[in-house]
Design an enzyme around this catalytic site. Structure first.
Site, PDB file in Angstrom:
ATOM      1  N   ASN A   1       0.970  -1.196  -0.095  1.00 23.05           N
ATOM      2  CA  ASN A   1      -0.091  -0.031  -0.075  1.00 23.05           C
ATOM      3  C   ASN A   1       0.850   1.306   0.068  1.00 23.05           C
ATOM      4  O   ASN A   1       0.354   2.222   0.431  1.00 23.05           O
ATOM      5  CB  ASN A   1      -0.951   0.011   1.183  1.00 23.05           C
TER       6      ASN A   1
ATOM      7  N   VAL B   1       1.587   7.118   0.660  1.00 21.35           N
ATOM      8  CA  VAL B   1       0.899   5.954   1.344  1.00 21.35           C
ATOM      9  C   VAL B   1      -0.497   6.141   0.813  1.00 21.35           C
ATOM     10  O   VAL B   1      -1.107   7.122   0.484  1.00 21.35           O
ATOM     11  CB  VAL B   1       0.935   6.274   2.660  1.00 21.35           C
ATOM     12  N   CYS B   2      -1.078   4.827   0.530  1.00 18.79           N
ATOM     13  CA  CYS B   2      -2.252   4.833  -0.091  1.00 18.79           C
ATOM     14  C   CYS B   2      -3.316   4.150   0.719  1.00 18.79           C
ATOM     15  O   CYS B   2      -3.320   2.982   0.836  1.00 18.79           O
ATOM     16  CB  CYS B   2      -2.069   4.166  -1.265  1.00 18.79           C
ATOM     17  N   ILE B   3      -3.755   4.898   1.663  1.00 25.58           N
ATOM     18  CA  ILE B   3      -4.753   4.238   2.600  1.00 25.58           C
ATOM     19  C   ILE B   3      -6.067   5.136   2.338  1.00 25.58           C
ATOM     20  O   ILE B   3      -6.029   6.389   2.122  1.00 25.58           O
ATOM     21  CB  ILE B   3      -4.478   4.231   4.153  1.00 25.58           C
TER      22      ILE B   3
END
Lengths: 167, 616
Positions: A81, A88-90
């Protein structure tokens, strides 16, 4: 409306300093620009990132907390992720309107009641449990699924690197 | 673009330019002095416009050959220089030189070193100004005579100088508002400069009123006045924003919640009125240029039409935004009641949006309370409760007010608003084309989703650009994309370094030594020592002796310097503890570490400023 953003950031900074969550430190790098923070995140216990101290940069928009900050690890990372450049990919960091992957429900997205602390805690849990469906780093996601041992080996290498221990 | 070309012209340094100007000026003064030495110079002079006057006073002049006082001598010298074409150019050049020096000293005094983005803005604005004023003078006014050109140049120089300063103030204010710890005197200096700009621009307005009465036509007066008003309003806008911001941050200590609730709308309406005034005046100014100057079907009219189109869209956008604001406001007032005192007392929490105490609040159907203005600004961009995500339908009030329309889903309701126009040309004449036009009237929800949609589109574009240029922060790319609307153009902008990353990225090499000096104050073993020890385990207990973690946390200093230092120490402490723990857990770790990797981030200071992207 930088004034209200500034006060809110100051309040968050104060709270994070007075009651720091376990293994997390965050604050502005230089108080001349209160909209750029650095955070240190300790890798969660019992995971392959255990023991590492990962530095990341948080950039806040002027209309914070109406829009989410951007977060980017400034050390080398290998995680399903996290993009290769450290972003950051959240879902908590995505504004309610935009949905790059097209599957997140808006309930998981950014809202002004979220905070730096909540973001960082979500990042810790993301480190512990990668979501291999959102492929920010496809190679890492694939390795996480298919070759867990190799993934753990790479993660341990990164941990050592962040601690400044020779490999 | 002409600006790029102009950018590459070799510009002499300020010092060289000043000395050349002074040298030329002294030459021309010497030359004029030589001419004036002869008392009858006015007669001999071929260019003299006042030859007739000179003739008349000839007798007197020859009578009192060298009894001219110094003052008279100087006056004559000046008169000579004004008449002599060579000399007047050196005078004009000198005036510009002085202006640049004045600008430079103001910059030194008020701003100090300019930041990269400020410099970039300034440059863009300068060339834009030059470009548009060139078109104005030669395209719109169609000035024929040299002296008129010189007068207009003087006017626009003064105007441009002030508007550049005002732009600089705006940029600097925006930067200062990012920090809570700006010293008071830098605010004072900036506000002082803004006041001076405002005073000068109103003085210029007075001047053009005077000129309008006595010398020039109404058209010229309107052209001049519009520019002054624009400058004045811009300056007032910055000052008002500044005042609100200062009031906001200074008043943070002794919070007065009543002022807080009024502050939101106040800030909003100042923004709205000044933006709309600026746009409207600019729009009228351009319409005036187009209509009263007989410039149809020329290049200048094309440029002005483009500008008009842009301004029109901006006004439209602003008004749509304001409609949305008003709709949200009325929706809030109709559907969400103010919380009662008991509810406020029951809910002891702060407002979840701004984290400040609530004296008054609005209550959502789900029972969550927020400040009026906080809720307002959130609902403008999203229609759900920030806490529980309950979807708040903006059409709810319509439905409640009209219950006789049974459960109509929003989609057909919206379709009813659309106008569909179809023209079937072949019914009249066989060769006429057929076409149809659909006019859509979106409700607020539509507007919001459209806005969000363009935002996500931009985001996706920015992500693509960022994959190519990971060093550029997303917000910089987004900003540029908002203007260009094209990935290609933005990439080109980056490649031509027209788009500069913010200075912290650029100044990274300088940032590092600064942080290392900080380390020496902390009780941490510096990097070289770590490199000297063969076993890195040895340095760790030494490093955190005497530093209790409880000492570092649990305190929030009032001084920003101390806060920064404590934060730095906490970070170092965390890293060292982590390292010690690591060695405790892996006691047989270093069998082969006779050579320590110097480039590995041993110290935090080495880790932090570097954005390590190339490793992958």
């Amino acid at each position: 409306m930088a004034g209200s953003a500034l006060r809110r950031l100051m309040a968050e900074y104060k709270q994070l300093t007075l009651n720091p969550p376990e293994g997390i430190i965050a604050g502005p790098i230089n108080e001349e620009n209160f909209f750029e923070w650095e955070a240190l995140i300790t890798g969660p216990e019992g995971t392959c990132f255990e023991g590492g101290v990962f530095p990341a940069k948080l950039i806040f928009p002027p209309d914070y907390p109406l829009s989410p900050p951007k977060m980017q690890f400034t050390c080398e990372m290998f995680h399903p992720n996290i993009y290769a450049d450290g972003r950051v990919c959240i879902s908590i960091l995505h504004a309610p309107g935009d949905d790059p992957m097209g599957y997140e429900s808006s309930a998981e997205r950014w809202s002004p009641v979220q905070s730096v602390e909540k973001i960082l805690l979500s990042v810790v849990s993301m480190l512990a449990e990668p979501n291999d469906e959102s492929g920010a780093n496809v190679d890492a996601a694939k390795m996480w699924r298919e070759d867990r041992l190799e993934f753990e080996r790479i993660a341990q290498k990164l941990v050592k690197k962040t601690l400044g221990i020779p490999i | 673009m002409p600006m790029v070309f102009l950018d590459r012209l070799p510009v002499p340094s300020l010092r060289a330019y000043t000395s050349i100007s002074i040298a030329i000026l002294s030459c021309s003064i010497y030359y004029a002095a030589q001419i004036v030495k002869d008392p009858g110079w006015r007669n001999n002079h071929p260019n003299s416009l006042v030859a007739a006057v000179g003739n008349a006073t000839d007798n007197n002049a020859s009578a009192i050959v060298d009894s001219r006082t110094l003052g008279v001598h100087m006056r004559e010298l000046f008169a000579c220089m004004v008449q002599e074409p060579g000399c007047i150019w050196t005078l004009i050049n000198m005036a510009y030189c002085v202006l640049i020096l004045v600008g430079k000293s103001i910059q030194k005094l008020v701003f100090g070193e300019l930041r990269v983005s400020e410099r970039q803005h300034l440059k863009d604005k300068f060339w834009n100004f030059v470009f548009y004023k060139f078109i104005f003078v030669f395209g719109v006014l169609n000035v024929q005579y040299m002296d008129e050109v010189v007068l207009w140049c003087a006017w626009f120089t003064a105007l441009g100088f002030l508007s550049l300063l005002s732009q600089l103030c705006k940029d600097r204010f925006e930067y200062l508002s990012f920090s809570p710890t700006t010293p008071g005197w830098s605010h004072v200096r900036l506000l002082g400069l803004l006041t001076a700009i405002l005073a000068l621009s109103s003085f210029m307005l007075l001047m053009c009123v005077a000129a309008g009465f006595f010398f020039v036509s109404f058209n010229t007066f309107a052209f001049m006045a519009a520019e002054c008003i624009l400058l004045g309003v811009r300056t007032i806008h910055v000052m008002l924003r500044y005042a609100i911001h200062l009031y906001d941050t200074r008043g943070a200590g002794n919070t007065s919640p009543r002022s807080w609730d009024k502050r939101g709308p106040l800030a909003y309406y100042t923004e709205l009125t000044s933006e709309l005034t600026i746009l409207a005046v600019d729009f009228l100014h351009h319409v005036h240029m187009l209509l009263w100057s007989n410039i149809f079907l020329s290049m200048a009219s094309l440029v002005i039409c483009m500008q008009l189109r842009y301004l029109f869209h901006e006004i439209q956008r602003r008004i749509t935004k304001h409609r949305n604001y008003l709709a949200v406001l009325s929706h809030m007032e109709q559907n969400y009641p103010m919380a009662s005192q008991e509810e406020l007392a029951e809910n002891s929490d702060n407002c979840a949006i701004c984290w400040e105490k609530m004296e008054t609040a609005r209550k959502l159907p789900c029972g969550h309370l927020f400040h009026n203005s906080c809720l307002q600004s959130w609902l403008e961009q999203d229609t759900s409760c920030p806490t529980c995500r309950l979807a708040l339908s903006m059409q709810a009030n319509h439905r409640e007010n009209a219950p006789e329309i049974p459960s109509e889903s929003p989609t057909p309701a919206r379709r009813n608003d659309n106008h569909f126009f179809h023209f079937d040309g072949s019914r009249y004449v066989s060769w006429l084309p057929s076409f149809s036009v659909e006019v859509t009237h979106n409700r607020i929800r539509g507007d919001i989703s459209a806005l969000a949609h363009t935002n996500s589109q931009l985001d996706a574009m920015a992500r693509q650009v960022q994959q190519l240029f990971p060093y550029y922060p997303r917000n910089v790319i987004l900003e540029d994309l908002r203007g260009t609307r094209s990935i290609e153009i933005t990439i080109e902008n980056i490649l031509d370094s027209r788009l500069l990353p913010p200075h912290h990225v650029i100044e990274e090499p300088e940032a590092e030594p600064a942080t290392t000096t900080q380390t020496t104050t902390a009780h941490i073993l510096p990097i070289p020592l770590v490199q000297d020890t063969l076993d890195p385990r040895l340095d760790i207990p030494a490093a955190d002796s005497g530093e209790e973690p409880s000492n570092l946390g649990g305190r929030f200093s009032k001084s920003s310097m101390e806060r920064e230092r404590i934060l730095q120490r906490r970070k170092e402490h965390m890293l060292l503890t982590a390292r010690r723990k690591y060695f405790e857990r892996h006691p047989h770790h270093n069998e082969s570490d006779t050579s320590l990797d110097v480039s590995s981030p041993v110290n935090l200071n080495n880790v932090t400023p570097r954005i390590s992207l190339s490793h992958n």
